[in-house]
Design an enzyme around this catalytic site. Structure first.
Site, PDB file in Angstrom:
ATOM      1  N   LYS A 141       0.799  -1.223   0.000  1.00  0.00           N
ATOM      2  CA  LYS A 141       0.000   0.000   0.000  1.00  0.00           C
ATOM      3  C   LYS A 141       0.834   1.276   0.000  1.00  0.00           C
ATOM      4  O   LYS A 141       0.412   2.292  -0.565  1.00  0.00           O
ATOM      5  CB  LYS A 141      -0.966   0.004   1.182  1.00  0.00           C
ATOM      6  CG  LYS A 141      -2.126  -0.974   1.036  1.00  0.00           C
ATOM      7  CD  LYS A 141      -3.137  -0.808   2.148  1.00  0.00           C
ATOM      8  CE  LYS A 141      -4.350  -1.685   1.933  1.00  0.00           C
ATOM      9  NZ  LYS A 141      -5.404  -1.468   2.947  1.00  0.00           N
ATOM     10  N   GLY A 159     -15.695  -6.411   9.847  1.00  0.00           N
ATOM     11  CA  GLY A 159     -15.213  -5.642   8.696  1.00  0.00           C
ATOM     12  C   GLY A 159     -15.881  -5.945   7.381  1.00  0.00           C
ATOM     13  O   GLY A 159     -15.465  -5.405   6.353  1.00  0.00           O
ATOM     14  N   GLY A 182      -4.138   1.029  16.164  1.00  0.00           N
ATOM     15  CA  GLY A 182      -3.422   0.745  14.935  1.00  0.00           C
ATOM     16  C   GLY A 182      -3.043   1.981  14.150  1.00  0.00           C
ATOM     17  O   GLY A 182      -3.632   3.057  14.325  1.00  0.00           O
ATOM     18  N   ASP A 206     -10.338   2.714   1.677  1.00  0.00           N
ATOM     19  CA  ASP A 206     -10.581   2.034   2.954  1.00  0.00           C
ATOM     20  C   ASP A 206     -11.355   2.916   3.937  1.00  0.00           C
ATOM     21  O   ASP A 206     -12.292   2.455   4.590  1.00  0.00           O
ATOM     22  CB  ASP A 206      -9.263   1.602   3.590  1.00  0.00           C
ATOM     23  CG  ASP A 206      -8.644   0.403   2.901  1.00  0.00           C
ATOM     24  OD1 ASP A 206      -9.406  -0.435   2.377  1.00  0.00           O
ATOM     25  OD2 ASP A 206      -7.407   0.291   2.880  1.00  0.00           O
ATOM     26  N   GLY A 215      -1.994  -0.107   7.341  1.00  0.00           N
ATOM     27  CA  GLY A 215      -2.609   0.112   6.042  1.00  0.00           C
ATOM     28  C   GLY A 215      -4.093   0.378   6.064  1.00  0.00           C
ATOM     29  O   GLY A 215      -4.609   1.064   5.186  1.00  0.00           O
TER      30      GLY A 215
END
Length: 307
Positions: free
Chosen positions: A84, A269, A144, A120, A147
């Site tokens: 990414k 997710g 986090g 995303d 990516g």
């Protein structure tokens, strides 16, 4: 004559011929991905002459793989880990969000000009919207800085989240976490701060005070499916949202802890995966992905897998 190709959801009334546009997914490992099922069923549903294939590409193979997008006149590609960030140096342009995130998950080829986008964060926010959850003006705790976490933080800030507390280990992602905080504070109206994930008391406090907790670390997916960053249900409160970016398994250990606490909204997710794909689909085709149909395809496949 129209060929029939068989996908995991059964016969797809599509076609592959001399006019078919190719779209790829470049990552390693990637054979587990649900993206081909999602996109190829969407193409077939709308009668679009595209096909979507997975390619196991790591950083070493990436330069030639990106050049192949131009050489083969592919319409574009998705990009996932570990590519990414690495892919940016091989592209011609970046969307504003990709510049802020320093990451790309979608490439669009317009006559040899390759533009990188990140969808995303869009997928994250749209998946919440689909569930009737509005986090604008709310406080978010995010675990986090990788990516998925970076575009989630940036898009949430751009869309109106008032405060984001980012927690990360003091590891190779720490510098990115610092950059995310700096970018959000300088370029949005959101207040961002960075905290050490090793400080469990601070982590507990942040979760107890937030409206939404999002784990974007990958803890909870294979081979870490028996792990969670939050073991104690008392850290959660009932009126919050708990969001795990992991979608395999469908119910992660984090989700089980949140459900035990009686949390109002507990999400995996899947919605984010579908909606980030829908945003990429729109960039490539100009058409809206039939997301309700794709959810049906995925749920039917889940039912088959469980039988």
């Amino acid at each position: 004559m129209t060929n029939k190709i068989t996908g995991v959801n059964g016969p797809i009334n599509g076609w592959l011929d001399g006019h078919t546009y190719l779209i790829g997914l470049m990552a390693y490992p990637i054979r587990h991905s649900m993206s081909p099922t999602m996109h190829n069923n969407a193409f077939a549903k709308l009668g679009l002459n595209f096909t979507y294939l997975c390619f196991e590409i790591d950083n070493k193979k990436l330069p030639k793989a990106v050049e192949a997008i131009r050489t083969l006149d592919m319409r574009g590609s998705n990009v996932s880990m570990p590519n990414k960030k690495e892919v940016i140096k091989y592209l011609d342009k970046l969307s504003p969000a990709s510049q802020m995130c320093d990451a790309v998950n979608t490439i669009v080829n317009d006559n040899g000009v390759l533009t990188g986008y990140t969808t995303d964060g869009i997928g994250f926010m749209k998946s919440l919207e689909d569930e009737g959850i509005d986090i604008r003006g709310k406080k978010m705790c995010l675990a986090g800085a990788g990516g998925a976490a970076t575009p989630i933080a940036v898009q949430a800030a751009l869309d109106g989240v008032s405060e984001i507390e980012i927690f990360n280990l003091n590891d190779d992602k720490w510098a990115q976490a610092e950059k995310n905080v700096k970018t959000i504070n300088e370029k949005t109206n959101c207040k961002a701060s960075l905290h050490h994930l090793e400080d469990k008391d601070d982590f507990k406090r942040a979760i107890s005070e937030c409206d939404i907790y999002c784990d974007a670390t990958g803890v909870g997916m294979k081979p870490l499916e028996d792990m969670t960053l939050v073991e104690d249900p008392s850290w959660f409160h009932k009126d919050m949202t708990v969001f795990d970016t992991v979608y395999a398994p469908r119910t992660t250990k984090l989700m089980k802890v949140a459900q035990k606490a009686g949390v109002k909204h507990v999400l995996n997710g899947i919605g984010m995966m579908i909606e980030q794909g829908a945003a990429a689909f729109k960039l490539w085709t100009g058409e809206d992905m039939p997301t309700d149909y794709i959810r049906q395809v995925i749920f039917e496949n889940d039912a088959k897998d469980n039988n």
